[in-house]
Design an enzyme around this catalytic site. Structure first.
Site, PDB file in Angstrom:
ATOM      1  N   GLU A 134      -2.088   5.233 -27.468  1.00 11.55           N
ATOM      2  CA  GLU A 134      -2.037   4.002 -26.721  1.00 11.55           C
ATOM      3  C   GLU A 134      -1.749   4.442 -25.142  1.00 11.55           C
ATOM      4  OE1 GLU A 134       1.495   2.292 -28.084  1.00 11.55           O
ATOM      5  OE2 GLU A 134       0.858   2.184 -30.205  1.00 11.55           O
ATOM      6  N   LYS A 136       0.309   4.463 -21.919  1.00 13.19           N
ATOM      7  CA  LYS A 136       1.369   4.191 -21.476  1.00 13.19           C
ATOM      8  C   LYS A 136       1.827   3.381 -20.379  1.00 13.19           C
ATOM      9  CE  LYS A 136       5.986   6.519 -21.161  1.00 13.19           C
ATOM     10  NZ  LYS A 136       6.290   5.871 -20.007  1.00 13.19           N
ATOM     11  N   ASP A 138       3.080   1.203 -17.413  1.00 14.68           N
ATOM     12  CA  ASP A 138       4.072   1.244 -16.685  1.00 14.68           C
ATOM     13  C   ASP A 138       5.068   0.022 -16.322  1.00 14.68           C
ATOM     14  OD1 ASP A 138       5.903   2.983 -15.343  1.00 14.68           O
ATOM     15  OD2 ASP A 138       4.423   3.464 -13.590  1.00 14.68           O
ATOM     16  N   TYR A 246       3.797  -2.783 -28.671  1.00 11.24           N
ATOM     17  CA  TYR A 246       3.686  -1.303 -29.293  1.00 11.24           C
ATOM     18  C   TYR A 246       4.618  -0.664 -30.244  1.00 11.24           C
ATOM     19  CZ  TYR A 246       7.114  -0.102 -25.688  1.00 11.24           C
ATOM     20  OH  TYR A 246       8.223  -0.046 -24.894  1.00 11.24           O
ATOM     21  N   LYS A 335       1.911  12.948 -20.055  1.00 11.51           N
ATOM     22  CA  LYS A 335       2.022  12.184 -18.766  1.00 11.51           C
ATOM     23  C   LYS A 335       0.500  12.672 -17.809  1.00 11.51           C
ATOM     24  CE  LYS A 335       5.461   9.685 -17.740  1.00 11.51           C
ATOM     25  NZ  LYS A 335       6.746  10.158 -17.460  1.00 11.51           N
ATOM     26  N   CYS A 429      -3.909  -0.903  25.049  1.00  5.13           N
ATOM     27  CA  CYS A 429      -4.904  -0.210  24.119  1.00  5.13           C
ATOM     28  C   CYS A 429      -4.895   1.213  24.250  1.00  5.13           C
ATOM     29  CB  CYS A 429      -6.033  -1.035  24.151  1.00  5.13           C
ATOM     30  SG  CYS A 429      -7.285  -0.144  23.191  1.00  5.13           S
ATOM     31  N   CYS A 432      -9.015   1.811  25.693  1.00  3.41           N
ATOM     32  CA  CYS A 432      -9.302   1.155  26.766  1.00  3.41           C
ATOM     33  C   CYS A 432      -8.394   0.608  27.943  1.00  3.41           C
ATOM     34  CB  CYS A 432     -10.255  -0.146  26.632  1.00  3.41           C
ATOM     35  SG  CYS A 432      -9.378  -1.314  26.103  1.00  3.41           S
ATOM     36  N   CYS A 447      -5.871  -5.456  20.840  1.00  7.74           N
ATOM     37  CA  CYS A 447      -6.539  -5.070  22.311  1.00  7.74           C
ATOM     38  C   CYS A 447      -7.132  -6.197  22.653  1.00  7.74           C
ATOM     39  CB  CYS A 447      -7.313  -3.844  22.072  1.00  7.74           C
ATOM     40  SG  CYS A 447      -8.377  -3.740  23.510  1.00  7.74           S
ATOM     41  N   CYS A 453     -13.891  -2.757  25.551  1.00 10.22           N
ATOM     42  CA  CYS A 453     -12.992  -1.485  24.704  1.00 10.22           C
ATOM     43  C   CYS A 453     -13.951  -0.731  23.866  1.00 10.22           C
ATOM     44  CB  CYS A 453     -11.946  -2.084  23.779  1.00 10.22           C
ATOM     45  SG  CYS A 453     -10.989  -0.808  22.930  1.00 10.22           S
TER      46      CYS A 453
HETATM   47  O1  D41 Z   1       3.261   1.903 -23.205  1.00 10.77           O
HETATM   48  C1  D41 Z   1       4.421   2.089 -23.137  1.00 10.77           C
HETATM   49  N1  D41 Z   1       5.071   2.088 -22.117  1.00 10.77           N
HETATM   50  C2  D41 Z   1       5.082   2.561 -24.628  1.00 10.77           C
HETATM   51  C3  D41 Z   1       6.441   2.780 -24.671  1.00 10.77           C
HETATM   52  C4  D41 Z   1       4.235   2.433 -25.761  1.00 10.77           C
HETATM   53  N2  D41 Z   1       3.038   2.049 -25.739  1.00 10.77           N
HETATM   54  N3  D41 Z   1       4.846   2.937 -26.847  1.00 10.77           N
HETATM   55  C5  D41 Z   1       6.062   3.225 -26.795  1.00 10.77           C
HETATM   56  N4  D41 Z   1       6.561   3.522 -28.176  1.00 10.77           N
HETATM   57  C6  D41 Z   1       7.704   3.833 -28.314  1.00 10.77           C
HETATM   58  C7  D41 Z   1       8.374   4.394 -29.591  1.00 10.77           C
HETATM   59  C8  D41 Z   1       7.523   5.500 -30.291  1.00 10.77           C
HETATM   60  C9  D41 Z   1       9.948   4.879 -29.462  1.00 10.77           C
HETATM   61  C10 D41 Z   1       8.381   3.053 -30.500  1.00 10.77           C
HETATM   62  C11 D41 Z   1       6.983   3.137 -25.865  1.00 10.77           C
HETATM   63  C12 D41 Z   1       8.351   3.470 -25.939  1.00 10.77           C
HETATM   64  N5  D41 Z   1       8.631   3.768 -27.256  1.00 10.77           N
HETATM   65  C13 D41 Z   1       9.252   3.346 -24.894  1.00 10.77           C
HETATM   66  N6  D41 Z   1       9.262   2.616 -24.007  1.00 10.77           N
HETATM   67  C14 D41 Z   1      10.336   2.846 -23.394  1.00 10.77           C
HETATM   68  C15 D41 Z   1      11.211   3.867 -23.814  1.00 10.77           C
HETATM   69  C16 D41 Z   1      10.829   4.038 -24.921  1.00 10.77           C
END
Ligand code: D41
Length: 697
Positions: A134, A136, A138, A246, A335, A429, A432, A447, A453
């Site tokens: 999935e 992640k 933010d 999730y 990451k 400016c 000019c 300006c 100009c």
């Molecule tokens: O999309 C996310 N930010 C995300 C965060 C995700 N897709 N899955 C997550 N799964 C978990 C566990 C595996 C611990 C159930 C998470 C997070 N944790 C998470 N988000 C913040 C702390 C942990």
């Protein structure tokens, strides 16, 4: 269970007090809940609206009316309760019965391979592990508790053990069901996921805040956090937040499937948004491939992500693996490279744009951020400089997300050196030396030199020659600067009297290229009225407005003579745009240039006045869905309307055709079921072209 204040301490829907009520009213309220919840789900979760807005409003008002008349029927899970309840004085604490774990990070391929190896070893497996992948998101992790399908409590993650009760705020997030769909959900269910602010909403929010001189959010994550931390839920309600689930927290009274992916699919049936990018893959190679694919797509996603989460899909395996120090052994976040970095602000220069707007540009110590090296960033205007409290010599945080121009989001005040220099906005400016003026209520300084100009002249000529304007092939920015600096041209009108010898004499200009340029300039004389109007560079008149003006006035003479009232009749033309148009045509210098352009032979095909009943698609209804590569859906709709078609939001037996781009969803299926003509992008472009619309993608 619910520890919410009075407004929601009413009896539950269908409970005893409803006894005094006409059962037909109770049934109607229940039916309205179902219809509105379903419409909400289609709109916000599936992103596929089916109910026309007017119909939604009608049902919503009817429900409000009944709730006012029979207050005992107003329940916290009512679709009317999303607007935000009364403000709180503080947030209560919530203890998570099932702890909210954290995630370990992987920063490179080796970390990922090590993760996979540990899992295989612990499980004593040799076969590849199946992983759920999935993006992640933010945002902010939250936990939602449902009792008998009704949302009763929502909490932030906090430290994983104790969070804050944000139920009132969470109720305002439209993609979170207040009541679960269907009837096969467990009596107690806790769903976890991320609340986030999509990029578009974030940018729009900041743009507005900047214009109003209000506090900006540094990134979508802070925006989501800040929006959920509001004591007044009405503020949260006004923010464009979304929720994507999730994981599972507590569950009582039911057995759920034995894979993570199947559980998420069940959540989706119960009304939650799950990430459409979620995928189950085989082994570590599958994970690495998914990561690479998504890294490519990262900028095109509607929301910000900072990596990929990989989870062992098999719940039995998850249980065998367990967790260490609050992080599961069965999951990891791989990451992406950071989109924010620290660097040094070396200097600030002031650039003059086409309309004279003076923009401070930060010159930075080059820094690698979001996949590219950044050495410049815009500082917008003087208000922004004051807001950031930034000086030359400061250490700043640069953010580059997607295709957005790099921004300075904050200053590390602790690192300010003794000799930091404050930034002084020029009074004249930088190009000019004309006087710089700032109109009351506007953030930009300009300006006042106009076409005196050189900077403004250069920008006006670059704009005139650009692809969507007169489309003069080979006349790039550098060449325009050379031509102006050498004194060969002053305005774009002068382009048409350039001599071959003059051009060929320019530095780094071959005779052949000079020849080609003059030919391209000649070719540009055959254009369209819309392109010509756009090319003139009237403030606030972009491609779409130019086209609207042409559709309305049909010829240049009518437009030039139009007064304020007439201009305001044009689609999308408001008082500000109208004023810019009027003052542009009133300016003698501009009149001279326009006459000049017409005299040297710039022409366009005459536009016939079409009776609207003669338009080719009159009486037909189209629906547009999916992603078109060459244009946005709004542009596609605009073209269809121009040809006389109606554009609807949902497919029905009355639909004449469906324009389906990439990733079309349920509308496509429905159209196929109903045997409705489906136009892919090429077929759509062909249809447009057949009726005289040539879209330049
Ligand atoms: O999309 C996310 N930010 C995300 C965060 C995700 N897709 N899955 C997550 N799964 C978990 C566990 C595996 C611990 C159930 C998470 C997070 N944790 C998470 N988000 C913040 C702390 C942990």
């Amino acid at each position: 269970m619910s520890d919410q204040p009075s407004l929601f301490d009413e009896p539950e829907s269908g409970s005893s007090s409803a006894g005094e009520l006409n059962p037909a009213v109770v049934a109607e309220v229940n039916d309205l809940h179902t219809q509105l919840n379903q419409a909400n789900y289609q709109y916000y979760v599936l992103d596929d609206p089916q109910l026309p807005d007017a119909q939604y409003d009608r049902l919503f008002h009817r429900l409000k009316e009944l709730e006012t008349q029979y207050p005992q029927l107003l329940t916290p899970d009512s679709p009317t309760q999303r607007v935000g309840a009364a403000p709180l004085s503080h947030f209560d604490q919530v203890t998570h019965e099932v702890a909210m774990l954290s995630l370990d990070n992987a920063f490179n391929e080796q970390d990922m391979r090590d993760f996979n190896r540990r899992i295989l070893d612990r499980l004593k497996q040799t076969d590849a592990i199946t992983y759920a992948c999935e993006p992640k998101l933010d945002g902010i992790a939250v936990s939602l508790l449902y009792e008998n399908g009704v949302l009763v409590r929502a909490a932030t993650r906090g430290d994983g053990a104790v969070g804050e009760n944000i139920t009132q705020n969470i109720r305002t997030v439209p993609s979170i069901p207040l009541k679960l769909l269907g009837n096969d959900f467990p009596p107690v269910l806790e769903v976890r996921g991320e609340v986030y602010m999509p990029k578009k909403g974030f940018e729009a929010f900041n743009e507005k805040a900047r214009a109003n001189d209000e506090k900006l959010f540094v990134n979508p994550r802070n925006a989501a956090a800040g929006s959920l931390r509001q004591l007044d839920p009405k503020i949260t309600a006004s923010r464009p937040l979304e929720f994507c689930c999730y994981s599972l927290g507590r569950v009582d009274g039911a057995d759920l499937p034995n894979t993570h992916s199947a559980i998420l699919n069940l959540f989706s049936r119960w009304g939650f948004k799950i990430n459409p990018e979620m995928k189950v893959v085989n082994g570590i190679e599958g994970c690495l491939e998914y990561y690479d694919n998504l890294a490519q797509k990262r900028n095109d996603l509607a929301y910000e992500i900072d990596g990929i989460v990989f989870k062992v899909d098999d719940i039995n395996f998850q249980q065998q693996l367990g967790f260490v120090s609050r992080a599961p052994r069965w999951a990891i976040a791989h990451k992406f490279p950071a989109q924010e970095e620290m660097t040094l602000l070396k200097d600030v220069e002031f650039q003059v744009g086409r309309t004279g707007a003076i923009t401070p540009v930060a010159r930075l110590e080059p820094v690698f951020v979001g996949g590219v090296t950044v050495s410049n960033a815009t500082l917008h205007n003087m208000d922004e400089i004051q807001r950031l409290d930034v000086c030359i010599g400061d250490t700043v945080i640069i953010r580059r997300a997607g295709d957005v121009i790099p921004q300075i989001v904050s200053v590390v005040q602790e690192k300010r050196p003794q000799d930091a220099k404050s930034i002084v906005f020029p009074k004249s400016c930088p190009v000019c030396e004309s006087h710089v003026e700032r109109i009351e209520g506007e953030a930009v300084s300009r300006c006042s030199g106009g076409l005196v100009c050189a900077a403004q002249r250069k920008e006006a000529i670059k704009h005139f020659a650009s692809r969507k304007a007169m489309d003069i092939d080979g006349l790039g920015d550098k060449l325009v600067e050379q031509l102006v600096d050498e004194g060969l041209i002053e305005s774009f009108l002068d382009l048409y009297s350039l001599k071959l010898a003059d051009v060929a004499n320019l530095e780094r200009m071959a005779e052949k290229s000079a020849q080609n340029l003059l030919e391209a300039i000649e070719v540009s004389k055959q254009t369209t009225l819309a392109k010509f109007l756009y090319a003139l560079g009237i403030r606030e008149v972009g491609v779409a407005t130019a086209q609207n003006l042409v559709n309305h006035f049909l010829d240049l003479r009518a437009l030039v003579k139009a007064d304020l009232e007439a201009l305001l009749e044009v689609d999308d033309v408001g008082p500000i745009v109208a004023k810019h148009i009027l003052s542009f045509f009133a300016e003698p210098h501009n009149q001279k240039i326009i006459d000049g352009l017409l005299n040297i032979g710039i022409t366009w095909p005459a536009i016939e006045k079409k009776d609207s009943s003669e338009l080719p698609l009159v009486g037909q209804t189209y629906v547009v869905t999916g992603t078109l590569a060459s244009m946005g859906r709004d542009q596609a709709k605009e073209y269809l309307q121009r040809l006389g078609a109606k554009v609807a939001g949902s497919v029905s037996a009355k639909t004449s055709g469906l324009v389906a781009g990439e990733k079309a969803g349920s509308k496509l299926t429905k159209a196929q079921d109903l045997n409705i003509t489906i136009l892919d992008e090429d077929a759509f472009l062909a249809l447009l072209s057949e009726h005289g619309i040539e879209h330049a993608g």
